[in-house]
Design a protein around this motif. Structure first.
Motif, PDB file in Angstrom:
ATOM      1  N   PHE A 192       0.677  -1.350  -0.185  1.00  0.00           N
ATOM      2  CA  PHE A 192      -0.293  -0.085   0.423  1.00  0.00           C
ATOM      3  C   PHE A 192       1.124   1.141   0.087  1.00  0.00           C
ATOM      4  N   PHE A 193       0.340   2.960  -0.431  1.00  0.00           N
ATOM      5  CA  PHE A 193       0.798   2.970  -0.788  1.00  0.00           C
ATOM      6  C   PHE A 193       1.632   4.526   0.367  1.00  0.00           C
ATOM      7  N   LEU A 194       1.603   3.939   1.740  1.00  0.00           N
ATOM      8  CA  LEU A 194       1.331   4.810   3.090  1.00  0.00           C
ATOM      9  C   LEU A 194       2.180   6.430   3.263  1.00  0.00           C
ATOM     10  N   ASN A 199      -1.634  13.218   2.570  1.00  0.00           N
ATOM     11  CA  ASN A 199      -2.051  13.906   1.401  1.00  0.00           C
ATOM     12  C   ASN A 199      -3.691  13.839   1.155  1.00  0.00           C
ATOM     13  N   ARG A 200      -3.828  11.609   0.973  1.00  0.00           N
ATOM     14  CA  ARG A 200      -5.428  11.836   1.287  1.00  0.00           C
ATOM     15  C   ARG A 200      -6.011  13.025   2.577  1.00  0.00           C
ATOM     16  N   ARG A 201      -5.474  12.582   3.592  1.00  0.00           N
ATOM     17  CA  ARG A 201      -6.204  13.498   4.352  1.00  0.00           C
ATOM     18  C   ARG A 201      -6.596  15.179   4.071  1.00  0.00           C
ATOM     19  N   ALA A 215      -6.586  10.034 -10.647  1.00  0.00           N
ATOM     20  CA  ALA A 215      -6.020   9.647 -12.082  1.00  0.00           C
ATOM     21  C   ALA A 215      -4.153   9.334 -11.548  1.00  0.00           C
ATOM     22  N   PHE A 216      -4.132   7.309 -11.696  1.00  0.00           N
ATOM     23  CA  PHE A 216      -2.608   7.031 -11.380  1.00  0.00           C
ATOM     24  C   PHE A 216      -3.322   6.497 -10.132  1.00  0.00           C
ATOM     25  N   SER A 217      -4.081   5.805  -9.349  1.00  0.00           N
ATOM     26  CA  SER A 217      -5.457   5.678  -8.653  1.00  0.00           C
ATOM     27  C   SER A 217      -4.868   4.975  -7.716  1.00  0.00           C
ATOM     28  N   PHE A 218      -4.245   3.602  -8.409  1.00  0.00           N
ATOM     29  CA  PHE A 218      -4.033   2.184  -6.937  1.00  0.00           C
ATOM     30  C   PHE A 218      -5.000   1.934  -6.644  1.00  0.00           C
ATOM     31  N   SER A 219      -5.066   1.432  -6.027  1.00  0.00           N
ATOM     32  CA  SER A 219      -6.589   1.085  -4.332  1.00  0.00           C
ATOM     33  C   SER A 219      -7.334   1.886  -3.823  1.00  0.00           C
ATOM     34  N   LEU A 237      -8.228   6.366 -11.519  1.00  0.00           N
ATOM     35  CA  LEU A 237      -7.898   5.537 -13.596  1.00  0.00           C
ATOM     36  C   LEU A 237      -6.897   5.503 -13.329  1.00  0.00           C
ATOM     37  N   ASP A 238      -6.971   3.647 -13.678  1.00  0.00           N
ATOM     38  CA  ASP A 238      -5.928   3.509 -13.446  1.00  0.00           C
ATOM     39  C   ASP A 238      -5.357   2.156 -14.851  1.00  0.00           C
ATOM     40  N   LEU A 239      -4.008   2.120 -14.783  1.00  0.00           N
ATOM     41  CA  LEU A 239      -3.846   1.635 -15.909  1.00  0.00           C
ATOM     42  C   LEU A 239      -4.028  -0.322 -15.350  1.00  0.00           C
ATOM     43  N   SER A 240      -3.865  -0.758 -14.370  1.00  0.00           N
ATOM     44  CA  SER A 240      -4.007  -1.896 -13.829  1.00  0.00           C
ATOM     45  C   SER A 240      -5.738  -2.326 -13.457  1.00  0.00           C
ATOM     46  N   GLN A 269     -10.514   1.688 -16.743  1.00  0.00           N
ATOM     47  CA  GLN A 269      -8.839   0.993 -16.753  1.00  0.00           C
ATOM     48  C   GLN A 269      -8.207   1.440 -18.216  1.00  0.00           C
ATOM     49  N   ALA A 270      -7.263   2.541 -18.105  1.00  0.00           N
ATOM     50  CA  ALA A 270      -7.010   3.367 -19.211  1.00  0.00           C
ATOM     51  C   ALA A 270      -5.387   3.305 -18.887  1.00  0.00           C
ATOM     52  N   ASP A 271      -4.456   4.584 -19.613  1.00  0.00           N
ATOM     53  CA  ASP A 271      -3.451   4.584 -19.842  1.00  0.00           C
ATOM     54  C   ASP A 271      -4.253   6.710 -20.031  1.00  0.00           C
ATOM     55  N   ALA A 272      -3.621   6.863 -18.537  1.00  0.00           N
ATOM     56  CA  ALA A 272      -4.117   8.285 -18.060  1.00  0.00           C
ATOM     57  C   ALA A 272      -3.618   9.267 -18.943  1.00  0.00           C
ATOM     58  N   PHE A 273      -2.041   9.316 -19.639  1.00  0.00           N
ATOM     59  CA  PHE A 273      -2.402  10.012 -20.835  1.00  0.00           C
ATOM     60  C   PHE A 273      -3.509  10.204 -21.313  1.00  0.00           C
ATOM     61  N   LEU A 289      -3.193  13.731  -9.250  1.00  0.00           N
ATOM     62  CA  LEU A 289      -2.184  13.194  -9.663  1.00  0.00           C
ATOM     63  C   LEU A 289      -1.319  12.882  -8.868  1.00  0.00           C
ATOM     64  N   ASP A 290      -1.086  11.131  -9.104  1.00  0.00           N
ATOM     65  CA  ASP A 290       0.084  10.588  -8.500  1.00  0.00           C
ATOM     66  C   ASP A 290       0.635   9.307  -9.403  1.00  0.00           C
ATOM     67  N   PRO A 291       1.183   9.764 -10.330  1.00  0.00           N
ATOM     68  CA  PRO A 291       2.010   8.787 -11.192  1.00  0.00           C
ATOM     69  C   PRO A 291       3.052   8.378 -10.476  1.00  0.00           C
TER      70      PRO A 291
HETATM   71  N1  SAH Z   1      -2.405   7.279  -5.883  1.00  0.00           N
HETATM   72  C1  SAH Z   1      -2.361   6.033  -5.537  1.00  0.00           C
HETATM   73  C2  SAH Z   1      -0.818   5.017  -5.645  1.00  0.00           C
HETATM   74  C3  SAH Z   1      -0.057   5.184  -7.073  1.00  0.00           C
HETATM   75  S1  SAH Z   1       1.095   4.414  -7.185  1.00  0.00           S
HETATM   76  C4  SAH Z   1      -2.060   5.518  -3.474  1.00  0.00           C
HETATM   77  O1  SAH Z   1      -2.553   6.810  -2.726  1.00  0.00           O
HETATM   78  O2  SAH Z   1      -2.553   4.489  -3.571  1.00  0.00           O
HETATM   79  C5  SAH Z   1       0.675   4.412  -9.168  1.00  0.00           C
HETATM   80  C6  SAH Z   1      -0.014   3.593 -10.122  1.00  0.00           C
HETATM   81  O3  SAH Z   1      -0.178   4.632 -11.659  1.00  0.00           O
HETATM   82  C7  SAH Z   1      -0.062   2.343  -9.779  1.00  0.00           C
HETATM   83  O4  SAH Z   1      -1.199   1.578  -9.571  1.00  0.00           O
HETATM   84  C8  SAH Z   1       0.081   1.924 -11.352  1.00  0.00           C
HETATM   85  O5  SAH Z   1      -0.753   0.701 -11.632  1.00  0.00           O
HETATM   86  C9  SAH Z   1      -0.471   3.319 -12.758  1.00  0.00           C
HETATM   87  N2  SAH Z   1       0.139   3.583 -13.042  1.00  0.00           N
HETATM   88  C10 SAH Z   1       0.579   3.864 -14.289  1.00  0.00           C
HETATM   89  N3  SAH Z   1       1.442   4.051 -15.420  1.00  0.00           N
HETATM   90  C11 SAH Z   1       0.294   4.757 -15.474  1.00  0.00           C
HETATM   91  C12 SAH Z   1      -0.480   5.170 -16.570  1.00  0.00           C
HETATM   92  N4  SAH Z   1       0.624   5.582 -17.513  1.00  0.00           N
HETATM   93  N5  SAH Z   1      -1.891   5.077 -16.823  1.00  0.00           N
HETATM   94  C13 SAH Z   1      -2.711   4.940 -15.454  1.00  0.00           C
HETATM   95  N6  SAH Z   1      -1.632   4.405 -14.810  1.00  0.00           N
HETATM   96  C14 SAH Z   1      -1.116   4.417 -14.290  1.00  0.00           C
END
Ligand code: SAH
Length: 383
Positions: A192-194, A199-201, A215-219, A237-240, A269-273, A289-291
């Protein structure tokens, strides 16, 4: 090293009395043969010695280790109440444990190693941790570059249970009262991204009545906080696909909170860009945005800055009037000021009026005691 830097690089060593093995204690002397420091030796890493003790010599024994652990615990004493059961106990060099991270997820601890030097003293460390922190279980995680050597020389595996019962599911823990799952056996980092808790708060406090793009939401961490803060809708929004399934489960885990229950949750589920470029009509009142790190080496720094600027520019186009952008960077090779400037430039180029609300750095359980350890920064702007 005299000023407290914890690394000795291989090419700074003039003379060495013998080859040495991973995990041995190395004693470092200066040109005049005066004691400088003692640390963990790693013949396979360009960071040849990681300092444990600098300035004056001390006996490094079990008692010494025990005090070190106690110091890390004391530092965190007043940070968390029982609403938060996920945080970092030990943050490597910055806590005096070079190349070692210890995270807590409820009663499970995850020990992550970044140098083979720790493998020879694993038993000793496990004993200490069990004694002082009384976990139910300890999981071992190994940085990628360590895995083969750990397996071959020490029969240690990434994801192995070092102590306590086996584990077949993610661990559920609390963060400021929100419940999350952590995939401790295989997930990124320690599951997890502890490091983004603060920032989440902040997002929770900004989200009321807003629609949120994470964007780049992870879980879905940011989205859960936004939802509890009264966001009308949250889009992960996340690639995974794997990460997004976890985001869905995390929302499900928190349905007893009426604000979370009434927040419209969407996953994409998509590439954020690509998604940001292809969907210009979708507007949000708050975008996070947390890439992942765009620069894993110094040489990638300039390209990373361009990517951060591009991403911010794309996100700004999706902001409604009064919308807030929160742009984060976790690249150690990109310094905070450079990153903030890149985001400000994108804001200026958008020709929209904006105010900078704040910038943030490291969370208190993730201290950064030297420059190379500083990686996390975020900038908040309202348009
Ligand atoms: N914000 C999250 C942590 C993000 S980690 C939190 O607070 O827990 C980065 C995430 O970006 C990962 O889940 C990864 O799957 C995703 N990721 C990587 N490249 C990406 C892309 N091009 N588009 C969308 N998501 C992407």
């Amino acid at each position: 090293m005299r000023r407290g830097h914890p690394w000795l690089f291989a090419d700074s060593i003039q003379r060495q009395d013998r080859r040495g093995c991973a995990g041995e204690l190395a004693v470092i002397y200066d040109r005049k043969n005066r004691f400088l420091a003692a640390g963990l030796f790693d013949p396979d890493s360009p960071i040849r010695v990681r300092v444990l003790q600098a300035g004056k010599p001390q006996t490094i024994d079990l008692h010494w280790w025990s005090e070190r652990l106690q110091r890390a615990r004391e530092r965190r004493q007043s940070f968390f109440d029982e609403q938060t059961t996920g945080y970092r106990w030990i943050n490597g060099e910055s806590d005096g444990w070079p190349g070692l991270v210890l995270d807590r997820y409820d009663r499970t601890l995850v020990l992550k190693l970044y140098t083979a030097a720790w493998l020879v003293r694993l038993e000793e460390i496990i004993g200490l941790i069990v004694q002082q922190l009384q976990p139910e279980r300890i999981v071992l995680r190994l940085s990628r570059n360590l895995r083969d050597a750990a397996q071959n020389a020490f029969a240690r595996k990434d994801g192995e249970i070092l102590f306590g019962p086996t584990l077949s599911e993610p661990v559920i823990f609390s963060e400021t009262g929100l419940r999350f799952e952590a995939e401790v056996l295989r997930g990124q980092k320690t599951g997890f991204f502890l490091d983004q808790r603060e920032n989440r708060r902040n997002i929770e406090g900004l989200a009321r009545g807003r629609s949120v793009l994470n964007a780049f939401s992870f879980s879905g961490g940011f989205s859960l906080y936004a939802a509890r803060g009264g966001a009308l809708a949250a889009t992960d929004l996340d690639l995974s696909a794997h990460a997004l399934r976890s985001a869905r489960r995390n929302f499900a885990l928190n349905q007893s909170n009426p604000l979370v229950a009434s927040c419209r949750h969407e996953v994409l589920q998509a590439d954020a860009f690509e998604w940001l470029s292809a969907n210009p009509k979708r507007k949000f009142d708050l975008a996070v945005l947390d890439p992942p790190s765009f620069a894993t080496r110094e040489a990638e720094r300039a390209g990373a800055l361009r990517a951060y600027a591009k991403l911010a520019a794309l996100a700004i186009e999706h902001l409604s009037s009064g919308g807030i952008l929160v742009a984060c960077s976790c690249s150690a090779h990109v310094a905070a000021q450079g990153f903030f400037e890149a985001a400000r430039m994108s804001a200026a180029k958008s020709k929209r009026r904006f105010v900078e609300l704040r910038t943030t750095g490291h969370a208190p359980d993730h201290p950064a005691a030297f420059r190379e350890a500083e990686y996390l920064k975020a900038i908040y702007m309202r348009f």
